[in-house]
Design an enzyme around this catalytic site. Structure first.
Site, PDB file in Angstrom:
ATOM      1  N   GLY A 232     -27.630  -7.477  -7.213  1.00 56.76           N
ATOM      2  CA  GLY A 232     -27.431  -7.541  -5.795  1.00 56.76           C
ATOM      3  C   GLY A 232     -25.656  -7.519  -5.535  1.00 56.76           C
ATOM      4  O   GLY A 232     -24.661  -7.607  -6.049  1.00 56.76           O
ATOM      5  N   ASP A 233     -25.482  -7.048  -3.932  1.00 55.55           N
ATOM      6  CA  ASP A 233     -24.359  -6.904  -3.526  1.00 55.55           C
ATOM      7  C   ASP A 233     -23.175  -5.775  -4.501  1.00 55.55           C
ATOM      8  O   ASP A 233     -22.078  -5.972  -4.410  1.00 55.55           O
ATOM      9  CB  ASP A 233     -23.338  -8.043  -3.493  1.00 55.55           C
ATOM     10  CG  ASP A 233     -24.257  -9.196  -2.565  1.00 55.55           C
ATOM     11  OD1 ASP A 233     -24.791  -8.520  -1.634  1.00 55.55           O
ATOM     12  OD2 ASP A 233     -24.554 -10.456  -2.971  1.00 55.55           O
TER      13      ASP A 233
ATOM     14  N   LYS B 109     -24.578  -1.068  -2.346  1.00 57.64           N
ATOM     15  CA  LYS B 109     -25.710  -0.095  -1.952  1.00 57.64           C
ATOM     16  C   LYS B 109     -25.617   0.493  -0.571  1.00 57.64           C
ATOM     17  O   LYS B 109     -25.737   1.546  -0.370  1.00 57.64           O
ATOM     18  CB  LYS B 109     -26.950  -0.927  -2.113  1.00 57.64           C
ATOM     19  CG  LYS B 109     -27.226  -1.330  -3.555  1.00 57.64           C
ATOM     20  CD  LYS B 109     -28.511  -2.163  -3.616  1.00 57.64           C
ATOM     21  CE  LYS B 109     -28.488  -3.517  -2.934  1.00 57.64           C
ATOM     22  NZ  LYS B 109     -27.756  -4.245  -3.221  1.00 57.64           N
TER      23      LYS B 109
ATOM     24  N   GLY C  87     -27.819  -8.227   2.874  1.00 58.43           N
ATOM     25  CA  GLY C  87     -26.628  -7.986   3.506  1.00 58.43           C
ATOM     26  C   GLY C  87     -25.703  -6.885   2.921  1.00 58.43           C
ATOM     27  O   GLY C  87     -25.107  -6.944   1.858  1.00 58.43           O
ATOM     28  N   HIS C  88     -25.750  -5.659   3.693  1.00 57.24           N
ATOM     29  CA  HIS C  88     -24.963  -4.376   3.479  1.00 57.24           C
ATOM     30  C   HIS C  88     -23.840  -4.121   4.240  1.00 57.24           C
ATOM     31  O   HIS C  88     -24.060  -3.845   5.555  1.00 57.24           O
ATOM     32  CB  HIS C  88     -26.023  -3.336   3.369  1.00 57.24           C
ATOM     33  CG  HIS C  88     -27.228  -3.442   2.583  1.00 57.24           C
ATOM     34  ND1 HIS C  88     -28.146  -2.277   2.142  1.00 57.24           N
ATOM     35  CD2 HIS C  88     -27.521  -4.583   1.343  1.00 57.24           C
ATOM     36  CE1 HIS C  88     -28.881  -2.969   1.209  1.00 57.24           C
ATOM     37  NE2 HIS C  88     -28.580  -4.098   1.080  1.00 57.24           N
TER      38      HIS C  88
ATOM     39  N   GLN D 193     -31.323  -5.833  -2.615  1.00 61.05           N
ATOM     40  CA  GLN D 193     -31.389  -6.727  -3.808  1.00 61.05           C
ATOM     41  C   GLN D 193     -31.199  -5.748  -5.146  1.00 61.05           C
ATOM     42  O   GLN D 193     -30.355  -4.853  -4.960  1.00 61.05           O
ATOM     43  CB  GLN D 193     -32.443  -7.637  -4.042  1.00 61.05           C
ATOM     44  CG  GLN D 193     -32.847  -8.744  -2.856  1.00 61.05           C
ATOM     45  CD  GLN D 193     -33.198  -8.287  -1.555  1.00 61.05           C
ATOM     46  OE1 GLN D 193     -34.373  -7.426  -1.497  1.00 61.05           O
ATOM     47  NE2 GLN D 193     -32.631  -8.706  -0.753  1.00 61.05           N
TER      48      GLN D 193
HETATM   49  P1  GDP Z   1     -24.713  -4.189  -0.987  1.00 60.77           P
HETATM   50  O1  GDP Z   1     -25.570  -5.358  -0.730  1.00 60.77           O
HETATM   51  O2  GDP Z   1     -25.323  -3.697  -2.392  1.00 60.77           O
HETATM   52  O3  GDP Z   1     -24.772  -3.050   0.155  1.00 60.77           O
HETATM   53  O4  GDP Z   1     -23.206  -4.721  -1.197  1.00 60.77           O
HETATM   54  P2  GDP Z   1     -22.457  -5.714   0.048  1.00 60.77           P
HETATM   55  O5  GDP Z   1     -22.243  -5.015   1.050  1.00 60.77           O
HETATM   56  O6  GDP Z   1     -23.255  -7.109   0.037  1.00 60.77           O
HETATM   57  O7  GDP Z   1     -21.014  -6.166  -0.923  1.00 60.77           O
HETATM   58  C1  GDP Z   1     -20.332  -5.036  -1.266  1.00 60.77           C
HETATM   59  C2  GDP Z   1     -18.935  -5.254  -0.637  1.00 60.77           C
HETATM   60  O8  GDP Z   1     -18.141  -4.391  -1.058  1.00 60.77           O
HETATM   61  C3  GDP Z   1     -18.898  -4.927   0.870  1.00 60.77           C
HETATM   62  O9  GDP Z   1     -18.052  -5.772   1.509  1.00 60.77           O
HETATM   63  C4  GDP Z   1     -18.287  -3.415   1.024  1.00 60.77           C
HETATM   64  O10 GDP Z   1     -17.706  -3.119   1.988  1.00 60.77           O
HETATM   65  C5  GDP Z   1     -17.458  -3.588  -0.326  1.00 60.77           C
HETATM   66  N1  GDP Z   1     -17.503  -2.254  -1.386  1.00 60.77           N
HETATM   67  C6  GDP Z   1     -18.283  -1.412  -1.533  1.00 60.77           C
HETATM   68  N2  GDP Z   1     -17.883  -0.419  -2.331  1.00 60.77           N
HETATM   69  C7  GDP Z   1     -16.495  -0.668  -2.331  1.00 60.77           C
HETATM   70  C8  GDP Z   1     -15.402   0.077  -3.319  1.00 60.77           C
HETATM   71  O11 GDP Z   1     -15.692   0.597  -3.894  1.00 60.77           O
HETATM   72  N3  GDP Z   1     -14.339  -0.802  -3.029  1.00 60.77           N
HETATM   73  C9  GDP Z   1     -14.211  -2.010  -2.498  1.00 60.77           C
HETATM   74  N4  GDP Z   1     -12.921  -2.458  -2.634  1.00 60.77           N
HETATM   75  N5  GDP Z   1     -14.995  -2.485  -1.847  1.00 60.77           N
HETATM   76  C10 GDP Z   1     -16.169  -2.016  -1.564  1.00 60.77           C
HETATM   77  P1  IMO Z   2     -28.345  -7.459  -1.252  1.00 57.54           P
HETATM   78  O1  IMO Z   2     -29.074  -6.381  -0.573  1.00 57.54           O
HETATM   79  C1  IMO Z   2     -27.331 -10.896  -3.648  1.00 57.54           C
HETATM   80  C2  IMO Z   2     -30.828 -13.898  -3.917  1.00 57.54           C
HETATM   81  C3  IMO Z   2     -30.435 -14.904  -3.533  1.00 57.54           C
HETATM   82  C4  IMO Z   2     -31.187 -16.036  -4.331  1.00 57.54           C
HETATM   83  C5  IMO Z   2     -32.422 -14.881  -4.714  1.00 57.54           C
HETATM   84  C6  IMO Z   2     -33.609 -15.535  -3.826  1.00 57.54           C
HETATM   85  O2  IMO Z   2     -27.363  -7.791  -0.328  1.00 57.54           O
HETATM   86  O3  IMO Z   2     -27.788  -6.873  -2.533  1.00 57.54           O
HETATM   87  P2  IMO Z   2     -34.183 -14.900  -1.455  1.00 57.54           P
HETATM   88  O4  IMO Z   2     -33.677 -15.362  -0.214  1.00 57.54           O
HETATM   89  O5  IMO Z   2     -34.478 -13.436  -1.662  1.00 57.54           O
HETATM   90  O6  IMO Z   2     -35.722 -15.627  -1.538  1.00 57.54           O
HETATM   91  O7  IMO Z   2     -33.292 -15.521  -2.556  1.00 57.54           O
HETATM   92  O8  IMO Z   2     -31.850 -13.770  -4.586  1.00 57.54           O
HETATM   93  N1  IMO Z   2     -30.540 -12.611  -3.031  1.00 57.54           N
HETATM   94  C7  IMO Z   2     -29.479 -11.873  -3.078  1.00 57.54           C
HETATM   95  N2  IMO Z   2     -28.321 -11.693  -3.790  1.00 57.54           N
HETATM   96  N3  IMO Z   2     -27.729  -9.752  -2.770  1.00 57.54           N
HETATM   97  C8  IMO Z   2     -28.849  -9.802  -1.978  1.00 57.54           C
HETATM   98  O9  IMO Z   2     -29.259  -8.699  -1.183  1.00 57.54           O
HETATM   99  C9  IMO Z   2     -29.727 -10.620  -2.376  1.00 57.54           C
HETATM  100  N4  IMO Z   2     -31.004 -11.154  -1.631  1.00 57.54           N
HETATM  101  C10 IMO Z   2     -31.549 -12.268  -2.437  1.00 57.54           C
HETATM  102  O10 IMO Z   2     -28.974 -15.277  -3.417  1.00 57.54           O
HETATM  103  O11 IMO Z   2     -30.491 -16.158  -5.446  1.00 57.54           O
HETATM  104 MG    MG Z   3     -25.289  -7.548  -0.078  1.00 59.07          MG
END
Ligand code: GDP
Ligand code: IMO
Ligand code: MG
Length: 427
Positions: free
Chosen positions: A12-13, A16, A40-41, A222
């Site tokens: 995750g994170d 995406k 959280g995107h 995720q």
């Molecule tokens: P997601 O859940 O997969 O959409 O990812 P998140 O948004 O939770 O976490 C990714 C974080 O990295 C966010 O704060 C984005 O703004 C940031 N981000 C995404 N791509 C890049 C990158 O190429 N470089 C940097 N520095 N930040 C990035």
């Molecule tokens: P994005 O889309 C990172 C993790 C939680 C926990 C497990 C189960 O932003 O990548 P849940 O609330 O889904 O039952 O929790 O999954 N988790 C994530 N970790 N990014 C996410 O979403 C997540 N969504 C759930 O931290 O370990």
């Molecule tokens: Mg995220």
């Protein structure tokens, strides 16, 4: 016909949201197909930051944003997200929601918290958003669907049925107050008038769009290693974020998909409990966390950080049929003299080069590293591969070899335009 899935290749994170957003106005539909507001995107567009939890990232582009049947919807969160975007001048009126999507009811959030508490040291570390209990109800056939909001009598009956057994366990096992079904139904019905115009037969609409040659992008939430079937069970989410989940979660058949893009961070992070072989518990981990701003978009929790693990990403690429990888946050690795990359695990004295299926082996895995040369140049302004320093290019090429998949896009900063494209992600 053009269907493209963007799927998380780690825990995750990975970025995406940003990877989806940068596809821009060529996309006709952006579909969330699994998860709920546990996601959280974060997107950065023209210097403005947007944190989306339920709405597809396409909401910031001209195409149609879609919430598919595989998503679980917290209506309060949905409308506060919509209101917050509208207040910033973003038009959300194109949003459509599948009639078959399930609802996260208030009792799911209570259950999420009390079950975690009862697990004690065995807790999953969920986001506490009620996602797991809502999916459990779906599978138990006592879930409430979006279409139930259109029939007050039916909805009241279903809430009563769902709560009958739950109130017994809330009171007798979890030592909580019983929840009044009338109050829950009143709350859910208070959203009915706002939801009604958004409710659609999403499966039909997406298939018609594909017939017309429109571009449909499926935005994963995720990730592969959080998938309830393929992840580090039980430390997973309660849905199927994998690429195949886009089919069940939207009503589009596998034959309609052309490209599957795996999103992978240039290092690794994880939130919540569960094994993580390349995790760094030392100052290097802190350095990655601070450089990358690795604090959860949803819960604010510090993310666990570690080096890139090709075994993790190769498994995700293989099991999702990934055609292209989008490598994010490469800019965050600037400034290291040497960058360790995991090339295998030592599992109780045995060398392993593919991701193990047995959980005990993943827990016991000690990473074996090779050390690649780092770079010190700022790469955030690079817009072509050739502009990246030679050692940075070599890092990308070595990862390609190890994950056995081509890297088609690279993120060099959080902004929409901060990408280096090697191959177009859209046919
Ligand atoms: P997601 O859940 O997969 O959409 O990812 P998140 O948004 O939770 O976490 C990714 C974080 O990295 C966010 O704060 C984005 O703004 C940031 N981000 C995404 N791509 C890049 C990158 O190429 N470089 C940097 N520095 N930040 C990035
Ligand atoms: P994005 O889309 C990172 C993790 C939680 C926990 C497990 C189960 O932003 O990548 P849940 O609330 O889904 O039952 O929790 O999954 N988790 C994530 N970790 N990014 C996410 O979403 C997540 N969504 C759930 O931290 O370990
Ligand atoms: Mg995220």
């Amino acid at each position: 016909m053009s269907g493209t899935i963007l799927v998380g290749a780690q825990w995750g994170d990975e970025g995406k949201g940003k990877a989806t957003d940068q596809l821009g106005d060529r996309v006709d539909y952006t579909v969330r197909y699994s998860g709920g507001n546990n996601a959280g995107h974060t997107l950065v567009v023209n210097g403005e930051k947007y944190a989306l939890h339920l709405l597809p990232s396409g909401i910031l582009n001209p195409g149609v944003p879609v919430i598919g049947n595989g998503v679980v919807v917290d209506l309060g969160v949905l409308f506060s997200e919509i209101d917050a975007l509208e207040a910033r001048g973003i038009d959300t009126s194109r949003l459509v929601i599948s009639a078959n999507a399930h609802i996260i009811a208030p009792y799911h959030k209570v259950l999420d918290k009390v079950t975690e508490r009862f697990l004690g040291k065995r807790k999953i570390g969920t986001t506490g958003r009620g996602v797991g209990p809502a999916y459990a109800d779906k599978i138990n056939r006592v879930g409430i669907r979006i279409q139930d909001l259109l029939d007050e009598e039916l909805l009241r009956d279903k809430v009563e049925a769902a709560l009958a057994a739950k109130n017994q366990s809330l009171v007798k096992i979890y030592n909580q107050l019983a929840i009044d079904p009338r109050e829950v139904a009143d709350e859910l019905l208070s959203y009915a008038d706002r939801v009604r115009p958004m409710v659609r037969d999403v499966a039909r609409e997406l298939n018609d769009a594909l017939d017309e040659g429109k571009l449909v992008v499926f935005e994963g939430a995720q990730a592969h290693h959080l998938d309830v079937d393929h992840g580090t069970y039980p430390y997973v989410t309660s849905s199927n974020p994998i690429a195949a989940g886009a089919c069940t979660g939207s009503g589009v058949g596998p034959t309609r998909l052309d490209r599957i893009v795996g999103i992978a961070k240039a290092y690794t992070t994880r939130v919540g409990e569960g094994p993580f072989p390349t995790e760094l518990l030392d100052a290097d981990g802190d350095r990655l966390r601070n450089a990358g701003g690795e604090f959860g978009t949803t819960t604010g929790r510090p993310r666990r950080c570690g080096w890139f693990d090709p075994l993790v990403v190769e498994a995700a690429c293989t099991y999702n049929g990934v055609t292209d990888v989008f490598l994010t946050k490469l800019d965050i690795l600037t400034g290291w003299d040497k960058i360790p990359v995991c090339i295998g695990y030592d599992v109780n004295g045995t060398r392993v080069t593919t991701y193990p299926v047995i959980m005990d082996d993943i827990v016991a895995a000690t990473p074996v590293y090779e050390y690649l040369d780092g770079w010190s140049e700022d790469i955030s302004e690079a817009r072509s591969f050739e502009e990246l320093p030679p050692t940075c290019q070599a890092y990308v090429r070595r990862l390609e070899e190890l994950i056995r998949c081509r890297i088609s896009g690279i993120g060099v900063g959080p902004g929409r335009e901060q990408v280096v494209m090697l191959h177009d992600l859209i046919d």
